[in-house]
Design a protein around this motif. Structure first.
Motif, PDB file in Angstrom:
ATOM      1  N   HIS A 282      39.137  32.482  41.518  1.00  0.00           N
ATOM      2  CA  HIS A 282      38.522  33.805  41.332  1.00  0.00           C
ATOM      3  C   HIS A 282      37.790  33.868  40.004  1.00  0.00           C
ATOM      4  N   MET A 283      36.641  34.520  40.035  1.00  0.00           N
ATOM      5  CA  MET A 283      35.749  34.562  38.882  1.00  0.00           C
ATOM      6  C   MET A 283      36.126  35.644  37.881  1.00  0.00           C
ATOM      7  N   ASP A 284      36.813  36.686  38.311  1.00  0.00           N
ATOM      8  CA  ASP A 284      37.014  37.845  37.457  1.00  0.00           C
ATOM      9  C   ASP A 284      38.173  37.681  36.484  1.00  0.00           C
ATOM     10  N   GLU A 285      38.160  38.508  35.461  1.00  0.00           N
ATOM     11  CA  GLU A 285      39.216  38.561  34.462  1.00  0.00           C
ATOM     12  C   GLU A 285      39.665  40.007  34.291  1.00  0.00           C
ATOM     13  N   VAL A 286      40.858  40.196  33.746  1.00  0.00           N
ATOM     14  CA  VAL A 286      41.309  41.549  33.430  1.00  0.00           C
ATOM     15  C   VAL A 286      40.486  42.103  32.272  1.00  0.00           C
ATOM     16  N   GLY A 287      40.294  43.397  32.286  1.00  0.00           N
ATOM     17  CA  GLY A 287      39.514  44.029  31.230  1.00  0.00           C
ATOM     18  C   GLY A 287      39.675  45.536  31.289  1.00  0.00           C
ATOM     19  N   PHE A 288      38.601  46.242  30.971  1.00  0.00           N
ATOM     20  CA  PHE A 288      38.619  47.703  30.929  1.00  0.00           C
ATOM     21  C   PHE A 288      37.241  48.223  31.330  1.00  0.00           C
ATOM     22  N   ARG A 289      37.175  49.544  31.526  1.00  0.00           N
ATOM     23  CA  ARG A 289      35.887  50.215  31.683  1.00  0.00           C
ATOM     24  C   ARG A 289      35.907  51.494  30.852  1.00  0.00           C
ATOM     25  N   VAL A 290      34.731  51.940  30.484  1.00  0.00           N
ATOM     26  CA  VAL A 290      34.607  53.164  29.706  1.00  0.00           C
ATOM     27  C   VAL A 290      34.911  54.355  30.612  1.00  0.00           C
ATOM     28  N   LYS A 291      35.925  55.123  30.228  1.00  0.00           N
ATOM     29  CA  LYS A 291      36.327  56.299  31.003  1.00  0.00           C
ATOM     30  C   LYS A 291      35.737  57.587  30.436  1.00  0.00           C
TER      31      LYS A 291
ATOM     32  N   GLU B 279      34.318  32.071  27.632  1.00  0.00           N
ATOM     33  CA  GLU B 279      33.556  32.964  26.769  1.00  0.00           C
ATOM     34  C   GLU B 279      32.619  33.871  27.556  1.00  0.00           C
ATOM     35  N   ALA B 280      32.512  33.661  28.868  1.00  0.00           N
ATOM     36  CA  ALA B 280      31.714  34.544  29.715  1.00  0.00           C
ATOM     37  C   ALA B 280      32.405  35.896  29.852  1.00  0.00           C
ATOM     38  N   HIS B 281      31.612  36.927  30.022  1.00  0.00           N
ATOM     39  CA  HIS B 281      32.090  38.309  30.166  1.00  0.00           C
ATOM     40  C   HIS B 281      32.065  38.619  31.659  1.00  0.00           C
ATOM     41  N   ALA B 282      33.243  38.731  32.298  1.00  0.00           N
ATOM     42  CA  ALA B 282      33.265  38.878  33.760  1.00  0.00           C
ATOM     43  C   ALA B 282      34.494  39.640  34.224  1.00  0.00           C
ATOM     44  N   VAL B 283      34.545  40.910  33.861  1.00  0.00           N
ATOM     45  CA  VAL B 283      35.603  41.794  34.332  1.00  0.00           C
ATOM     46  C   VAL B 283      35.424  42.017  35.834  1.00  0.00           C
ATOM     47  N   SER B 284      36.505  42.298  36.539  1.00  0.00           N
ATOM     48  CA  SER B 284      36.447  42.512  37.984  1.00  0.00           C
ATOM     49  C   SER B 284      35.315  43.475  38.357  1.00  0.00           C
ATOM     50  N   GLY B 285      34.503  43.060  39.327  1.00  0.00           N
ATOM     51  CA  GLY B 285      33.365  43.852  39.753  1.00  0.00           C
ATOM     52  C   GLY B 285      32.089  43.527  39.004  1.00  0.00           C
ATOM     53  N   TYR B 286      32.211  42.762  37.923  1.00  0.00           N
ATOM     54  CA  TYR B 286      31.056  42.379  37.093  1.00  0.00           C
ATOM     55  C   TYR B 286      31.101  40.885  36.804  1.00  0.00           C
TER      56      TYR B 286
ATOM     57  N   VAL C 290      34.408  27.825  46.321  1.00  0.00           N
ATOM     58  CA  VAL C 290      34.240  29.274  46.357  1.00  0.00           C
ATOM     59  C   VAL C 290      34.650  29.905  45.031  1.00  0.00           C
ATOM     60  N   GLY C 291      33.863  30.882  44.600  1.00  0.00           N
ATOM     61  CA  GLY C 291      34.256  31.760  43.507  1.00  0.00           C
ATOM     62  C   GLY C 291      34.417  33.157  44.070  1.00  0.00           C
ATOM     63  N   THR C 292      35.643  33.653  44.140  1.00  0.00           N
ATOM     64  CA  THR C 292      35.872  34.979  44.703  1.00  0.00           C
ATOM     65  C   THR C 292      35.764  36.052  43.632  1.00  0.00           C
ATOM     66  N   VAL C 293      35.686  37.301  44.075  1.00  0.00           N
ATOM     67  CA  VAL C 293      35.576  38.435  43.159  1.00  0.00           C
ATOM     68  C   VAL C 293      36.790  39.353  43.300  1.00  0.00           C
ATOM     69  N   GLN C 294      37.035  40.127  42.271  1.00  0.00           N
ATOM     70  CA  GLN C 294      37.996  41.228  42.289  1.00  0.00           C
ATOM     71  C   GLN C 294      39.418  40.818  42.684  1.00  0.00           C
ATOM     72  N   GLU C 295      39.842  39.635  42.266  1.00  0.00           N
ATOM     73  CA  GLU C 295      41.215  39.226  42.519  1.00  0.00           C
ATOM     74  C   GLU C 295      42.190  40.066  41.720  1.00  0.00           C
ATOM     75  N   GLU C 296      41.831  40.398  40.496  1.00  0.00           N
ATOM     76  CA  GLU C 296      42.749  41.088  39.592  1.00  0.00           C
ATOM     77  C   GLU C 296      43.009  42.535  39.980  1.00  0.00           C
ATOM     78  N   VAL C 297      42.264  43.052  40.936  1.00  0.00           N
ATOM     79  CA  VAL C 297      42.455  44.437  41.372  1.00  0.00           C
ATOM     80  C   VAL C 297      42.850  44.505  42.846  1.00  0.00           C
ATOM     81  N   GLY C 298      43.451  43.437  43.367  1.00  0.00           N
ATOM     82  CA  GLY C 298      43.963  43.493  44.730  1.00  0.00           C
ATOM     83  C   GLY C 298      43.465  42.425  45.669  1.00  0.00           C
ATOM     84  N   LEU C 299      43.060  41.262  45.155  1.00  0.00           N
ATOM     85  CA  LEU C 299      42.669  40.118  46.005  1.00  0.00           C
ATOM     86  C   LEU C 299      41.549  40.502  46.964  1.00  0.00           C
ATOM     87  N   ARG C 300      40.642  41.371  46.544  1.00  0.00           N
ATOM     88  CA  ARG C 300      39.690  41.974  47.469  1.00  0.00           C
ATOM     89  C   ARG C 300      38.641  40.997  47.989  1.00  0.00           C
TER      90      ARG C 300
END
Length: 359
Positions: free
Chosen positions: A63-72, A14-21, A206-216
């Protein structure tokens, strides 16, 4: 362990955690593991809990992130045009609820929408729409209303708005982001389970970030920890629903933890895979071996760092990942925790040295 698993998975999904956030999941990690080990973070936002003192370095990572969107873009009428973060199939998106997280931390509820079918030709109705044709309706009346009264800005992250729910069948749960909150829950529970154990190694959760956008974040984590062995914990796609061949299923709900030995991003160390199987058998932990010709995990970057890191991926199969509603069997998750903790206990110096003794 089971009751803790249910509450932890609910909090994490239920946490809000899109890649980068990833801050909401990072906060749960820190709250759960304070007092278990030494906590730290890297400059991308990855988080670490180090315990043990002697022996080889073992990394247990999710990895901590999930797929999502951003306001364009915000239209003159106050609707939100969006860009995808991670992989989506737009067929699953129409009429789904989402939450926009503003810069102040408020969450604004909206619904993914498009032109009504009443205004579409038969040919248009048969197409899967591109994300560029979708928009989010938050009930605003104008661009100024969206910006000034709702507090929404360009770039704000957007995640599905879905509660963690028990299904009618025991131990079956529905939620968003089981990819990869099952992995993060397993990192946390494994470290908690091992807290009173004298380990033959130095263990870093470890909790990694930005896996969903390229394993960064995985590359950064591997360079920081410099592990001798990496165990990557995931929520991979199940393959036991209509459309799959049941005879070829390697990710069935209720069949146990997945041990992935190949995908396009990584070939797992064969000696490590053999060890994982042996540990599972000795501890009577149900498991299923998986060879994939699509997808990938943080192992794709981790195994190439530091002149090579023996790696393996353990997973809790989840139906319908990268959508608003995924499904797991909790017993598969519990098997992943059991196998993770048993494997960590087996990784002493002699065993680890044997994984890469080629000459």
């Amino acid at each position: 362990m089971k009751k803790k698993a249910q509450s932890l998975l609910q909090e994490l999904t239920e946490a809000h955690a899109v890649s980068g956030y990833e801050e909401e999941v990072r906060e749960i990690f820190v709250n759960e593991l304070t007092g278990i080990g030494e906590l730290s973070a890297d400059k991308m936002g990855g988080v670490y809990c180090e315990t043990g003192s002697d022996g080889p370095s073992i990394m247990l990572a999710g990895h901590m992130d999930e797929v999502g969107f951003r306001v364009k873009h915000i239209t003159p009428g106050g609707f939100l045009k969006i860009v995808a973060v991670g992989g989506w199939w737009t067929h699953t998106l129409l009429s789904q609820r989402v939450e926009v997280k503003t810069q102040s931390g408020n969450k604004v509820l909206g619904v993914i929408s498009s032109v009504s079918p009443h205004h579409l030709s038969p040919a248009e109705r048969s197409k899967v729409l591109d994300i560029a044709h979708l928009f989010i309706d938050i009930g605003a009346s104008s661009q100024a209303d969206t910006i000034q009264n709702f507090g929404i800005s360009l770039g704000d992250p957007i995640a599905p708005a879905v509660p963690f729910s028990a299904l009618g069948k025991p131990d079956h749960y529905l939620a968003k982001a089981f990819d990869n909150r099952v992995g993060m829950a397993c990192v946390i529970q494994s470290l908690q389970e091992l807290a009173q154990t004298a380990l033959p190694n130095q263990l870093t959760g470890v909790g990694t970030v930005q896996e969903e956008v390229g394993l960064r974040g995985a590359s950064v984590a591997a360079r920081k920890v410099q592990p001798d062995v990496a165990i990557i914990l995931e929520g991979p796609p199940a393959d036991d629903s209509p459309g799959f061949n049941p005879a070829e299923s390697q990710g069935a709900l209720g069949a146990g933890v997945q041990i992935r030995i190949q995908d396009p991003t990584a070939l797992m160390n064969p000696r490590l895979v053999a060890l994982v199987e042996r540990v599972a058998q000795e501890n009577q932990i149900p498991y299923q071996i998986t060879v994939r010709d699509s997808g990938g995990t943080d192992a794709g970057n981790i195994h190439k760092e530091n002149l090579g890191i023996p790696s393996v991926v353990l997973g809790t199969p989840a139906r319908y990942i990268h959508s608003h509603n995924a499904m797991i069997n909790l017993n598969d998750y519990l098997a992943m925790v059991q196998l993770s903790t048993a494997l960590v206990k087996a990784l002493d110096q002699e065993t680890v040295d044997g994984l890469t003794k080629y000459l």
